[in-house]
Design a protein around this motif. Structure first.
Motif, PDB file in Angstrom:
ATOM      1  N   CYS A  84       0.887  -1.095  -0.134  1.00  0.00           N
ATOM      2  CA  CYS A  84       0.086  -0.067   0.059  1.00  0.00           C
ATOM      3  C   CYS A  84       0.797   1.154   0.181  1.00  0.00           C
ATOM      4  O   CYS A  84       0.459   2.028  -0.591  1.00  0.00           O
ATOM      5  CB  CYS A  84      -1.000   0.036   1.253  1.00  0.00           C
ATOM      6  N   LEU A 174      -4.039  -4.488  -5.620  1.00  0.00           N
ATOM      7  CA  LEU A 174      -4.452  -3.158  -4.799  1.00  0.00           C
ATOM      8  C   LEU A 174      -5.231  -2.394  -6.111  1.00  0.00           C
ATOM      9  O   LEU A 174      -4.744  -2.473  -7.364  1.00  0.00           O
ATOM     10  CB  LEU A 174      -3.042  -2.471  -4.509  1.00  0.00           C
ATOM     11  N   ALA A 199      -6.506   0.749   3.144  1.00  0.00           N
ATOM     12  CA  ALA A 199      -5.807   1.654   3.739  1.00  0.00           C
ATOM     13  C   ALA A 199      -6.634   2.998   4.150  1.00  0.00           C
ATOM     14  O   ALA A 199      -7.269   3.557   3.118  1.00  0.00           O
ATOM     15  CB  ALA A 199      -4.942   1.953   2.765  1.00  0.00           C
TER      16      ALA A 199
END
Length: 204
Positions: A84, A174, A199
């Motif tokens: 992330c 992601l 996140a």
């Protein structure tokens, strides 16, 4: 023909506007942990069998939104955090402080996730623990509303086409939180098991 005013076909230069970036990584080091992580997910389901709901249908998902904070998942948590951080750096927000929300999505036969986004997050993602043959694919919807209603369809310039991702155990994905996505129905008697995460900015 003398005096012909016909113009030649133009030499076009193409520019791809509004690209949407996602990230993938295969994590071979996770293979040694997958069986233990799957066993822990099944234990959690047995201890609390009622699914949390949200977008998951035909299976189970955890009420616990901090799955990666459990000690057993510590190696995966650190890898997800690093991934992330790298993606956020590419997005121009290097060094931003963030926390992880994380939960289990498990699909039994016929299970799926309907179309949704993860509103208000910095970044979203999935890590695949168990993906038996017949597992539903992960599908991204083109984020441009206008192109969905256009005449041109298919994987061509300015055409509308969903992007289908065929997952595998040990794969990390992601993507921007605003990217619409869904999971196709699961066609196996073995469960499809994913840890989903966001996140997010730290809570004040």
């Amino acid at each position: 023909i003398v005096g012909d005013k016909t113009m030649a076909a133009p030499v076009l230069q193409s520019y791809d506007l509004f690209p949407t970036r996602i990230w993938q990584a295969r994590l071979p080091a996770s293979r040694a942990h997958l069986d233990g992580w799957v066993a822990e997910v099944l234990r959690l389901r047995a201890a609390s069998p009622k699914p949390a709901g949200r977008t998951n249908r035909g299976g189970w998902n955890s009420e616990d939104m901090a799955i990666l904070e459990r000690p057993l998942f510590a190696p995966l948590r650190e890898t997800v955090r690093a991934g992330c951080a790298n993606a956020l750096h590419e997005m121009g927000v290097a060094g931003v402080s963030f926390e992880l929300q994380s939960w289990v999505n498990l699909h039994d036969r016929g299970g799926f996730n309907f179309l949704h986004v993860h509103e208000g997050c910095l970044l979203s993602g999935s890590f695949y623990l168990k993906v038996p043959p017949g597992s539903g694919r992960f599908v991204f919807r083109d984020p441009r509303p206008g192109v969905i209603h256009g005449y041109v369809k298919g994987a061509v310039p300015n055409g509308y086409s969903d992007i289908q991702l065929t997952p595998e155990a040990g794969l990390l994905v992601l993507f921007p939180c605003w990217m619409e996505h869904f999971v196709e129905p699961h066609d196996s008697d073995e469960p499809r098991i994913v840890i989903a995460f966001n996140a997010v900015l730290p809570q004040a």
